[in-house]
Every structure is written in C-alpha cells, then in structure tokens.
Design a protein around this motif. Structure first.
Motif, short mmCIF file in Angstrom:
data_model
loop_
_atom_site.label_atom_id
_atom_site.label_comp_id
_atom_site.label_asym_id
_atom_site.label_seq_id
_atom_site.Cartn_x
_atom_site.Cartn_y
_atom_site.Cartn_z
N GLY A 1 0.78 -1.24 0.00
CA GLY A 1 0.00 0.00 0.00
C GLY A 1 0.81 1.28 0.00
N PHE A 2 2.10 1.22 0.40
CA PHE A 2 2.87 2.45 0.59
C PHE A 2 3.84 2.71 -0.56
CE2 PHE A 2 1.41 1.86 4.90
CZ PHE A 2 1.20 3.16 5.33
N THR A 3 4.05 3.99 -0.81
CA THR A 3 5.04 4.43 -1.78
C THR A 3 5.96 5.44 -1.11
OG1 THR A 3 3.54 6.15 -2.56
CG2 THR A 3 3.52 4.07 -3.76
N PHE A 4 7.08 5.76 -1.77
CA PHE A 4 8.07 6.64 -1.14
C PHE A 4 7.51 8.01 -0.78
CE2 PHE A 4 11.16 3.73 -3.28
CZ PHE A 4 11.80 3.31 -2.12
N VAL B 1 18.13 8.24 3.35
CA VAL B 1 17.72 6.83 3.34
C VAL B 1 16.70 6.58 2.23
CG1 VAL B 1 16.62 5.00 4.68
CG2 VAL B 1 18.21 6.56 5.79
N ILE B 2 15.75 7.50 2.05
CA ILE B 2 14.75 7.35 1.00
C ILE B 2 15.42 7.32 -0.38
CG2 ILE B 2 12.81 8.48 -0.17
CD1 ILE B 2 11.87 9.45 2.59
N HIS B 3 16.36 8.21 -0.62
CA HIS B 3 17.06 8.23 -1.91
C HIS B 3 17.81 6.92 -2.13
CE1 HIS B 3 15.80 12.22 -2.58
NE2 HIS B 3 16.69 12.84 -1.81
N HIS B 4 18.43 6.40 -1.07
CA HIS B 4 19.14 5.12 -1.14
C HIS B 4 18.17 4.00 -1.53
CE1 HIS B 4 22.11 2.19 1.06
NE2 HIS B 4 21.96 1.92 -0.21
N ALA B 5 17.01 3.97 -0.88
CA ALA B 5 16.02 2.93 -1.16
C ALA B 5 15.45 3.06 -2.57
CB ALA B 5 14.90 3.00 -0.12
N ALA C 1 9.96 -1.26 2.75
CA ALA C 1 9.87 -2.48 1.94
C ALA C 1 8.76 -2.37 0.90
CB ALA C 1 9.64 -3.68 2.86
N GLN C 2 7.58 -1.91 1.33
CA GLN C 2 6.47 -1.77 0.40
C GLN C 2 6.79 -0.73 -0.68
OE1 GLN C 2 2.59 -1.24 2.11
NE2 GLN C 2 2.93 -2.74 3.74
N SER C 3 7.45 0.35 -0.29
CA SER C 3 7.80 1.40 -1.25
C SER C 3 8.78 0.89 -2.30
CB SER C 3 8.37 2.61 -0.52
OG SER C 3 7.44 3.16 0.38
N ILE C 4 9.75 0.09 -1.87
CA ILE C 4 10.71 -0.51 -2.81
C ILE C 4 9.97 -1.40 -3.80
CG2 ILE C 4 12.61 -2.16 -3.01
CD1 ILE C 4 13.67 -1.03 -0.34
N HIS C 5 9.04 -2.21 -3.29
CA HIS C 5 8.26 -3.09 -4.17
C HIS C 5 7.46 -2.27 -5.18
CE1 HIS C 5 5.56 -6.34 -5.44
NE2 HIS C 5 4.57 -5.50 -5.23
N ASN C 6 6.79 -1.24 -4.71
CA ASN C 6 5.93 -0.45 -5.60
C ASN C 6 6.71 0.37 -6.62
OD1 ASN C 6 3.29 -1.14 -4.90
ND2 ASN C 6 3.36 0.12 -3.06
N ALA C 7 7.97 0.66 -6.32
CA ALA C 7 8.78 1.43 -7.26
C ALA C 7 9.57 0.53 -8.21
CB ALA C 7 9.74 2.33 -6.50
N SER C 8 9.42 -0.77 -8.06
CA SER C 8 10.20 -1.71 -8.86
C SER C 8 9.38 -2.26 -10.03
CB SER C 8 10.66 -2.89 -7.99
OG SER C 8 9.57 -3.74 -7.68
#
Length: 459
Positions: free
Chosen positions: A135-138, A151-155, A179-186
């Motif tokens: 459900g979450f994004t950066f 940290v956000i830029h790194h992720a 973790a959810q943000s990394i998934h959603n941005a991938s």
C-alpha cells in the motif's frame, strides 16, 4: 509381578497419549476426556466431564457434531478436518477419527481421536491475508530531515534492481513502509507482495509455511504452496529473520542461491522468481556475533543494506508526523483537534521516543480518545509514563496577561477541570446516571466518558 489394569492406570495411559481423546455416552454426556484433548480445546476436564456435548461446544444443531452423528447414526469419519468453537468462543481446528463405540452388538457411545492443527490453519489464513498489494510508496513516507531523505534516496535507487535487500531499524521506525515502497517502485509492482513475521511462527510449523508441503508430509499436511511460491513474480518480506533457527537459515540460503524451493515431503525442486527483502530490529553485527544470524546468509541478504533512523535522530520530523497523525484521527474519530500545546511540543522534542514513530502515533491516538470536543492536546492528555517523566522538568507555559476583569486567580488547568466536572455531572443527572446516553449526548465514547468520570472524581 503382573501389572494390575485398574481405572487409574487407564487414566495415566490415556493422559500420556499425544492425541486428544473424547468419549461420550448414549445421552451425549462426556465420560472420558484426556489431557491432550483438554490442551487442544483449552478447557479443564471439570468443565467437560458429565456434561452434555451440546452445552460444551457452540454447535448450531446436533448435525454439526460428528460425535453426535457417530452416536445417533453410527457414522464413521477418518482423518477428517473439522473446525468448531468451544463454549468460550475459541476456534479449534483438528484432524479427527470419529466412530461409534459398540459392545455386544449394541452402540454404547462414541469416541473422537483428534490431532490439533489450529495454529497451522490460523497461519494459513493469515498468510493468505498477507498476500496483498503493497500500500505504501516513497512519497507517503513522512519527514523532511536530511537523514531520512538520504535513506529514501538510497532505497529509491535499490528499487531499480531485483537484488536482495536487508532493512535494519529499531521497532516502530517504519521498516515495512520502506519495503512496500521498494516493491511499488520496482518492475515487480504488479506482482504479489507477501509479508511474514518469522517470530510469529512456531518452530514446528515454520518450514511448511515458508517452503510449502505435499500431502502426507506430516499430520494434517496437504498440497500447499509456501511463501516463496505465493510471492512468485513479486516480493517476499521476511520480518525478524534472525528469529529463524540455524538449519532453517541454511535452507533459506539455499533457496536464495539456487532460486528454487523444495516443499516438505517432495522430491522435486520448483523454480521461483522472487525478490527477498529481509527486516531486522537489531544490529546484524550483534546478531552474527551472538549466533542468531548466519554470516553467509547476512552477506547474501545485504546486497543492499538500508538503515532506517530512529525518531530521536530525526526530531525535526516530529511536528510533521504529529500533524499527520492528528489529521488521521480527527477523521477517524470525527473530531476537530487543532494541534498540541506549546508545552506538549517541548516535551515531544525532549523525549527520546524508544518506540519511535509507532509510539508517537499511539500516543496521539490515546490522547485523542480523551479529548472533549475540539480541544488542543494538553499535558493532561499524555500517558502516565510521560507525565511522570516530565512532571518536574516540563517547561512551564508563559504566564498569561492579566485579565481586565477582577477574578480569583487559579491555574487554567484547574479551572477547565472544574468546568468539565460540573458539566459532566449535570449531564449525568439529566440522564439518570446512564453512561451510554450521556456519552452519546456529549459526543464521546463510553470508554472515554468513564475514564473522565474516574479521573475527575478522584481529584
């Protein structure tokens, strides 16, 4: 010497058996109930013996009870799964053998032999619920402090690949949001996002949950896809991975390296395409040194390492987070709380926040349960452990300007409490001391009103 077979000996034998045994007579009354069945169904023998089975369990009718069906109609059930509720409302799931007892050609009762799979069934349902879209994004991660933005830029950069990621941070820092943000941005955003807290799984069941099983692998086992297969094409988040045993960590390492998984009881490997994100709430170096994390697994997981900072290292984000949570619970509670007092702001900036962002959110939610109408969150709304900590050291508010009118000076807090107490007492009298009606008229929850009454009457 021949061992005498006496009732007490039978009782000891039955209580030593690692299977639940429940026997009823022709009237449906329980006449035998061993220790294992007592543990499975979470009821004392005294609560069961000599009582009718329909009074012990929450069956809608006798048709739902296999013991009754065996008793009334002579029906047999072999290795049959059953879910039912005891009189306490607790759900129980077992694999049962149920059959009538026959003596000299006559039916004299019925027996059920049960093997408990309650935890396995609950975990299977929880895992099904966990297989969901992240459900979450950066852009939903709240904060503008430099340490958080870094940290956000790194992720965000890590989201471009499918390498394994290790996220470390204290409890309550928001690791799963990353973790959810990394998934959603991938590129895997369209695939499943499966999340599992490894510490929540009992050791006896965790291997089957992670890697799956085939029918007959163990009691109650069925053809079941594990978390890796469920996350195919997407992301698997394993929280508190350091809680896994060393043998399971070794098997997990093999799955990561070979990109295939073998179900329990199976003879073939199944290829899996999953991005693994591991989460820990302790320093990986300490976990390795104390043998809670295999060093080779750590190196395989930490292709990308992300350290989420604690709230005490990003205190300039506290006002933004506070405003966000107040807005969230204003909407949920139908309130209009404008913010926190200056004194509370000072306390928030001085407090170390051991529970991090989660603690701040829970504090705001708790305070807003005590709010009357659209008040500002004051010192008196804070939880006891914080009020105790700052009772002698919390900065005092600036003294108010003198009023033009001649009044008897008293602290504002005292005055407001007196007004609140008088109004609540008036409303209670109006409603004949009925808490529910009074709470409804005041626009607060019954629990909140009861708390206020206790607090005001004790002062």
């Amino acid at each position: 010497m021949t061992l005498p077979i006496m009732p007490e000996v039978y009782k000891q034998l039955l209580d030593a058996v690692d299977a639940g045994i429940h026997v009823i007579d022709m009237e449906g009354h329980s006449i035998l109930y061993n220790q294992k069945m007592s543990e499975i169904e979470d009821m004392n023998k005294e609560e069961v013996l000599r009582k009718n089975i329909m009074d012990i369990f929450l069956f809608q009718s006798e048709e739902e009870s296999r013991l009754i069906q065996a008793l009334r109609h002579g029906r047999f059930h072999k290795n049959a799964k059953q879910t039912y509720f005891n009189f306490k409302g607790q759900e129980i799931t077992t694999i049962n053998d149920t059959f009538p007892l026959v003596y000299e050609g006559k039916r004299i009762g019925a027996v059920e032999i049960a093997r408990d799979i309650t935890k396995l069934e609950r975990l299977s349902r929880e895992n099904a619920r966990e297989k969901r879209a992240a459900g979450f994004t950066f852009d939903q991660i709240i904060g503008k402090s430099p340490v958080l933005r870094e940290v956000i830029h790194h992720a965000e950069r890590a989201a471009r690949t499918s390498s394994s990621v290790l996220i470390y941070g204290e409890t309550g820092t928001g690791k799963e949001l990353f973790a959810q943000s990394i998934h959603n941005a991938s590129v895997r955003a369209a695939g499943p996002f499966v999340s599992q807290n490894c510490a929540a799984l009992p050791e006896s069941l965790i291997e089957g949950i992670l890697f799956g099983s085939v029918k007959g692998a163990f009691t109650g086992a069925s053809n079941h896809a594990g978390l890796f297969e469920q996350a195919e094409g997407g992301t698997l988040l394993l929280d508190e991975i350091n809680s896994l045993s060393a043998p399971l960590q070794a098997k997990l390492l093999r799955v990561i390296q070979e990109k295939s998984v073998r179900r329990i009881g199976d003879v073939k490997d199944r290829p899996v395409d999953v991005r693994l994100i591991a989460v820990m709430n302790e320093d990986p170096a300490a976990a390795i040194q104390e043998n809670r994390l295999r060093e080779d697994l750590y190196y395989r997981l930490s292709v990308v390492s992300i350290i989420v900072p604690p709230l005490r290292q990003r205190k300039q984000d506290i006002p933004i987070l506070t405003a966000h949570f107040i807005e969230k619970y204003n909407e949920r509670f139908q309130l209009g709380v404008p913010g926190v007092s200056d004194q509370v702001k000072t306390i928030f900036s001085s407090y170390e926040w051991p529970g991090n962002v989660r603690e701040l959110e829970h504090l705001i939610e708790g305070a807003m349960n005590l709010i009357y109408r659209d008040e500002t969150i004051e010192y008196s709304h804070l939880p006891l452990h914080i009020r105790t900590k700052f009772s002698g050291g919390a900065p005092a508010l600036p003294a108010p300007e003198p009023e033009a009118a001649v009044i008897t000076p008293k602290p504002l807090k005292t005055y407001l409490e007196e007004v609140e107490k008088e109004y609540i007492e008036t409303m209670l009298t109006r409603n004949n001391q009925n808490i529910t009606r009074t709470a409804a008229e005041l626009g607060v929850s019954r629990q909140s009103l009861q708390y206020r009454i206790r607090r005001l009457r004790s002062e």
